[in-house]
Design a protein around this motif. Structure first.
Motif, PDB file in Angstrom:
ATOM      1  N   THR A 101       0.834  -0.914   0.059  1.00 45.54           N
ATOM      2  CA  THR A 101       0.392  -0.587  -0.107  1.00 45.54           C
ATOM      3  C   THR A 101       0.605   1.336  -0.006  1.00 45.54           C
ATOM      4  O   THR A 101       1.742   1.671   0.766  1.00 45.54           O
ATOM      5  CB  THR A 101      -1.354  -0.167   0.916  1.00 45.54           C
ATOM      6  N   ASN A 102       0.743   2.341  -1.118  1.00 46.17           N
ATOM      7  CA  ASN A 102       1.510   3.450  -0.975  1.00 46.17           C
ATOM      8  C   ASN A 102       0.673   4.156  -0.362  1.00 46.17           C
ATOM      9  O   ASN A 102      -0.013   4.422  -0.177  1.00 46.17           O
ATOM     10  CB  ASN A 102       1.586   4.215  -2.671  1.00 46.17           C
ATOM     11  N   LYS A 103       1.745   5.605  -0.409  1.00 49.26           N
ATOM     12  CA  LYS A 103       1.894   6.652   0.877  1.00 49.26           C
ATOM     13  C   LYS A 103      -0.355   7.098   0.180  1.00 49.26           C
ATOM     14  O   LYS A 103      -0.640   7.389   1.178  1.00 49.26           O
ATOM     15  CB  LYS A 103       2.220   7.369   1.147  1.00 49.26           C
ATOM     16  N   ASP A 104       0.044   7.353  -1.111  1.00 47.27           N
ATOM     17  CA  ASP A 104      -1.502   7.506  -1.837  1.00 47.27           C
ATOM     18  C   ASP A 104      -2.494   6.803  -1.385  1.00 47.27           C
ATOM     19  O   ASP A 104      -3.934   6.850  -1.762  1.00 47.27           O
ATOM     20  CB  ASP A 104      -1.477   8.387  -2.961  1.00 47.27           C
ATOM     21  N   GLY A 105      -2.151   5.183  -0.678  1.00 53.92           N
ATOM     22  CA  GLY A 105      -3.677   4.933  -0.339  1.00 53.92           C
ATOM     23  C   GLY A 105      -3.504   3.774  -1.855  1.00 53.92           C
ATOM     24  O   GLY A 105      -4.322   2.993  -1.261  1.00 53.92           O
ATOM     25  N   SER A 107      -2.824   0.235  -3.745  1.00 55.10           N
ATOM     26  CA  SER A 107      -2.284  -0.700  -3.482  1.00 55.10           C
ATOM     27  C   SER A 107      -1.929  -1.871  -5.404  1.00 55.10           C
ATOM     28  O   SER A 107      -2.828  -1.357  -6.125  1.00 55.10           O
ATOM     29  CB  SER A 107      -2.838  -2.188  -2.358  1.00 55.10           C
ATOM     30  N   LYS A 125      10.845   5.091  -5.007  1.00 52.61           N
ATOM     31  CA  LYS A 125       9.964   4.569  -4.157  1.00 52.61           C
ATOM     32  C   LYS A 125       8.937   4.322  -3.906  1.00 52.61           C
ATOM     33  O   LYS A 125       7.560   4.141  -4.444  1.00 52.61           O
ATOM     34  CB  LYS A 125      10.342   5.847  -2.439  1.00 52.61           C
ATOM     35  N   PRO A 126       8.449   3.351  -2.786  1.00 50.71           N
ATOM     36  CA  PRO A 126       9.702   2.063  -2.038  1.00 50.71           C
ATOM     37  C   PRO A 126      10.093   1.263  -3.066  1.00 50.71           C
ATOM     38  O   PRO A 126      10.959   0.594  -1.814  1.00 50.71           O
ATOM     39  CB  PRO A 126       8.315   1.835  -0.819  1.00 50.71           C
TER      40      PRO A 126
END
Length: 139
Positions: A101-105, A107, A125-126
């Protein structure tokens, strides 16, 4: 658009996704007669046995190289036991099927091997993009 190439020897097909490649060189060091980055086509699939090819592709840290057996219908991703490996001066490798799941939500599902950045310099990243080599990362 992702650049993808497939190479087959009739038993196995190796798939290379250029955008995922972090240029670790593990494939070239492992099977230099097969993986030849300065020659086109760069993968000479007939230069090794199917078993050797599969074993080498499984070591790809970024997942840029994958394979499927041609005789198996409806090939699905190999389910691996989750394992984490820290590469000296390189990325964190996680083997297995992961939901990231990325920082923006948003996945995504990652299969087989996923390389996560440890140096902090990746532009993707990540995930690792090989920036640790240019930045002479030690760790």
């Amino acid at each position: 658009m992702t650049k993808t190439k497939a190479y087959t020897n009739k038993e196995v097909t190796i798939v290379w996704e250029a955008d995922k490649c972090i240029h670790s060189g593990i494939c070239v060091k492992g099977l230099p007669n097969v993986f030849r980055p300065k020659v086109r086509p760069w993968i000479r699939i007939d230069a090794a046995s199917t078993e050797a090819l599969v074993n080498q592709v499984k070591q790809c840290p970024s997942g840029a190289l994958s394979y499927y057996m041609n005789h198996e219908e409806d090939e699905t991703a190999e389910s691996l036991e989750t394992k984490v490996e820290v590469l000296e001066n390189g990325p964190l490798l996680v083997y297995g099927t992961l939901k990231v799941t990325n920082k923006d939500g948003a996945s995504e599902i990652k299969n087989k091997t996923t390389a996560f950045c440890r140096c902090g310099a990746s532009e993707n990243k990540p995930y690792c993009d090989g920036a640790h080599v240019k930045n002479d990362f030690k760790g």
